[in-house]
Every structure is written in C-alpha cells, then in structure tokens.
Design a protein around this motif. Sequence first.
Motif, PDB file in Angstrom:
ATOM      1  N   PRO A  14       2.994  -0.021  25.415  1.00 27.72           N
ATOM      2  CA  PRO A  14       3.027   1.020  24.382  1.00 27.72           C
ATOM      3  C   PRO A  14       3.994   0.680  23.259  1.00 27.72           C
ATOM      4  O   PRO A  14       5.004   0.004  23.458  1.00 27.72           O
ATOM      5  N   ILE A  15       3.666   1.167  22.080  1.00 28.62           N
ATOM      6  CA  ILE A  15       4.590   1.100  20.946  1.00 28.62           C
ATOM      7  C   ILE A  15       5.551   2.277  21.062  1.00 28.62           C
ATOM      8  O   ILE A  15       5.130   3.430  21.260  1.00 28.62           O
ATOM      9  N   TRP A  16       6.843   2.005  20.985  1.00 29.45           N
ATOM     10  CA  TRP A  16       7.845   3.068  21.097  1.00 29.45           C
ATOM     11  C   TRP A  16       7.786   3.975  19.876  1.00 29.45           C
ATOM     12  O   TRP A  16       7.862   3.508  18.730  1.00 29.45           O
ATOM     13  N   GLN A  17       7.630   5.290  20.115  1.00 22.23           N
ATOM     14  CA  GLN A  17       7.556   6.268  19.029  1.00 22.23           C
ATOM     15  C   GLN A  17       8.562   7.392  19.219  1.00 22.23           C
ATOM     16  O   GLN A  17       8.322   8.522  18.805  1.00 22.23           O
ATOM     17  N   GLY A  18       9.662   7.056  19.899  1.00 21.00           N
ATOM     18  CA  GLY A  18      10.702   8.055  20.099  1.00 21.00           C
ATOM     19  C   GLY A  18      10.822   8.543  21.522  1.00 21.00           C
ATOM     20  O   GLY A  18      11.779   9.227  21.866  1.00 21.00           O
ATOM     21  N   GLY A  19       9.827   8.240  22.350  1.00 25.46           N
ATOM     22  CA  GLY A  19       9.913   8.579  23.762  1.00 25.46           C
ATOM     23  C   GLY A  19       9.177   9.822  24.193  1.00 25.46           C
ATOM     24  O   GLY A  19       9.104  10.124  25.393  1.00 25.46           O
ATOM     25  N   ASP A  20       8.592  10.564  23.233  1.00 25.95           N
ATOM     26  CA  ASP A  20       7.916  11.814  23.589  1.00 25.95           C
ATOM     27  C   ASP A  20       6.394  11.715  23.435  1.00 25.95           C
ATOM     28  O   ASP A  20       5.706  12.731  23.362  1.00 25.95           O
ATOM     29  N   GLN A  21       5.892  10.493  23.401  1.00 22.56           N
ATOM     30  CA  GLN A  21       4.451  10.274  23.264  1.00 22.56           C
ATOM     31  C   GLN A  21       3.850   9.608  24.509  1.00 22.56           C
ATOM     32  O   GLN A  21       2.814   8.956  24.428  1.00 22.56           O
ATOM     33  N   GLY A  22       4.513   9.782  25.636  1.00 18.14           N
ATOM     34  CA  GLY A  22       4.002   9.221  26.877  1.00 18.14           C
ATOM     35  C   GLY A  22       4.244   7.736  27.037  1.00 18.14           C
ATOM     36  O   GLY A  22       3.605   7.081  27.877  1.00 18.14           O
ATOM     37  N   GLU A  23       5.192   7.190  26.287  1.00 15.91           N
ATOM     38  CA  GLU A  23       5.424   5.744  26.315  1.00 15.91           C
ATOM     39  C   GLU A  23       5.847   5.250  27.694  1.00 15.91           C
ATOM     40  O   GLU A  23       5.380   4.204  28.153  1.00 15.91           O
ATOM     41  N   SER A  24       6.717   5.991  28.365  1.00 11.24           N
ATOM     42  CA  SER A  24       7.189   5.551  29.680  1.00 11.24           C
ATOM     43  C   SER A  24       6.058   5.542  30.704  1.00 11.24           C
ATOM     44  O   SER A  24       5.951   4.614  31.520  1.00 11.24           O
ATOM     45  N   ASP A  25       5.211   6.553  30.658  1.00 10.21           N
ATOM     46  CA  ASP A  25       4.071   6.597  31.579  1.00 10.21           C
ATOM     47  C   ASP A  25       3.130   5.423  31.323  1.00 10.21           C
ATOM     48  O   ASP A  25       2.612   4.805  32.265  1.00 10.21           O
ATOM     49  N   LEU A  26       2.887   5.116  30.059  1.00  8.95           N
ATOM     50  CA  LEU A  26       2.002   3.996  29.722  1.00  8.95           C
ATOM     51  C   LEU A  26       2.596   2.670  30.175  1.00  8.95           C
ATOM     52  O   LEU A  26       1.873   1.785  30.656  1.00  8.95           O
ATOM     53  N   LEU A  27       3.913   2.523  30.045  1.00  7.48           N
ATOM     54  CA  LEU A  27       4.538   1.280  30.489  1.00  7.48           C
ATOM     55  C   LEU A  27       4.433   1.150  32.005  1.00  7.48           C
ATOM     56  O   LEU A  27       4.165   0.055  32.529  1.00  7.48           O
ATOM     57  N   ARG A  28       4.625   2.253  32.724  1.00  6.54           N
ATOM     58  CA  ARG A  28       4.446   2.205  34.175  1.00  6.54           C
ATOM     59  C   ARG A  28       3.023   1.790  34.533  1.00  6.54           C
ATOM     60  O   ARG A  28       2.807   1.004  35.467  1.00  6.54           O
ATOM     61  N   CYS A  29       2.053   2.297  33.793  1.00  3.25           N
ATOM     62  CA  CYS A  29       0.661   1.917  34.041  1.00  3.25           C
ATOM     63  C   CYS A  29       0.439   0.428  33.834  1.00  3.25           C
ATOM     64  O   CYS A  29      -0.342  -0.198  34.569  1.00  3.25           O
ATOM     65  N   CYS A  30       1.095  -0.149  32.840  1.00  7.28           N
ATOM     66  CA  CYS A  30       0.972  -1.596  32.608  1.00  7.28           C
ATOM     67  C   CYS A  30       1.333  -2.374  33.864  1.00  7.28           C
ATOM     68  O   CYS A  30       0.598  -3.277  34.289  1.00  7.28           O
ATOM     69  N   TYR A  31       2.458  -2.035  34.468  1.00  7.09           N
ATOM     70  CA  TYR A  31       2.912  -2.758  35.655  1.00  7.09           C
ATOM     71  C   TYR A  31       2.023  -2.466  36.860  1.00  7.09           C
ATOM     72  O   TYR A  31       1.641  -3.376  37.596  1.00  7.09           O
ATOM     73  N   ARG A  32       1.675  -1.205  37.071  1.00  4.06           N
ATOM     74  CA  ARG A  32       0.834  -0.873  38.229  1.00  4.06           C
ATOM     75  C   ARG A  32      -0.543  -1.526  38.130  1.00  4.06           C
ATOM     76  O   ARG A  32      -1.044  -2.087  39.110  1.00  4.06           O
TER      77      ARG A  32
END
Length: 216
Positions: free
Chosen positions: A124-142
């Motif tokens: 994910p492109i970081w957009q401040g942290g409130d656009q689901g970026e952390s969840d998307l990054l977790r999905c990348c690894y899983r």
Amino acid sequence: MIPSETRVARRTENRRIYFFEVRFSVFGLVLSCNVQLRKMSPEPLSKRITVCRGDITLLDVDAIVNAANESLLGGGGVDGAIHRAAGPRLLAECRGLGGCPTGEARITAGYRLSARHVIHTVGPIWQGGDQGESDLLRCCYRNTLELASEHNLKTVAFPCISTGAYRFPKSLACTTAVRVVAEWLLSSGLPNIVVFCCYDADDFAWYRKKVGDIIS
C-alpha cells in the motif's frame, strides 16, 4: 458406526485451510464434522527467521519477493532491480498476469535469478494510516506466504515492502512484517525459512531488533 474421510478446502481470511470432513453413519443418519489439519514445524522461530543485508536478487532461495506495483510491469527500487536481473522473460510472463491488486500476490518463474521463483506483491501507498494501509500490508505478507506454501517452497526472502517510494513508516512496516511472518510460521510448516533481506543499514537495524524481540 462407519466413519469415512473426505479432504476439503475452505478459504478463510485469504488463507486456504484444509480439513478432514469426517462422516459417521448412525442408524441411517449421516453426521459430519470438520477437523483442521496443521502441518507444524518442529524447528523454533530462531532457526526459521533470519535477517541479512544485501542484494535480494543474488539470494539462492526458492523464491524472492518483489515489492511490485499493480501493473507488475516493473518500476523503480527493488522492483526494477529484480526485473533487470531476471531478464525480459520475467516481464513477458508478468504481462500475461493482468496485474495485481494491492495486498494480493502473484507467482512467476525466476528466470536468470538464482531464486527459482518470484512472488510479486503490491504494497500500500502510505496515506496517513487511516486508509487501511496496515491491513493491506498484512495481506501482502499473508498472501505471499500462502502462495509459497501452496507451491511447496521451503525458503522465501522478503525485501522491505512499501517503505521506499510508497512512504510506509519503516518501524511500523517492520513490526507488521515480523509479526505476520512469525504468526504464520507458528502455525505452518512451509516455508521452512523466511529471510528478511534489507538493502540499507537502517532497515537492517530495525529488522534485527524486531526479530530479536519476537524470538527471545
């Protein structure tokens, strides 16, 4: 009462989980239950997660992970380096995949790389942290680890995903990566070994600390 077994697959939260469906016939009635299968590794995390500093394109592993863009047609940073090292046949195969949404993953051959495969994932492109970026990054690894498991890959090397041009904070990205990988390895036998390959000194220091905290 005569039991019979059937292997079935279900997808839960983007993970393929296998079950035995056990059926019992009792007085003409068929009852069933599902028992989840888990292939556990006897090795501790300290022997299954490693951190190195260097060029990921030189690693001799079953798969290296590419921090790709949604087109899968190459770009800057590690994406461009992997395409250059693998040669034009990688680009040709990627053209046939039709892209990859953020958070998902696709697998190709490694071509001229020492790695046998490349698993492409779009961070994910970081957009401040409130656009689901952390969840998307977790999905990348899983999703990457799921592909590795499905293809029976024993050694997988990750770069730092989303921390370059996509501006994901390095500390948060590192914590996310290490936690997701550790959780996966605790419940799965494949891959056997995961390598975090860092290009610069700051990333290397972050990953060594986080991995040390997890396995200590």
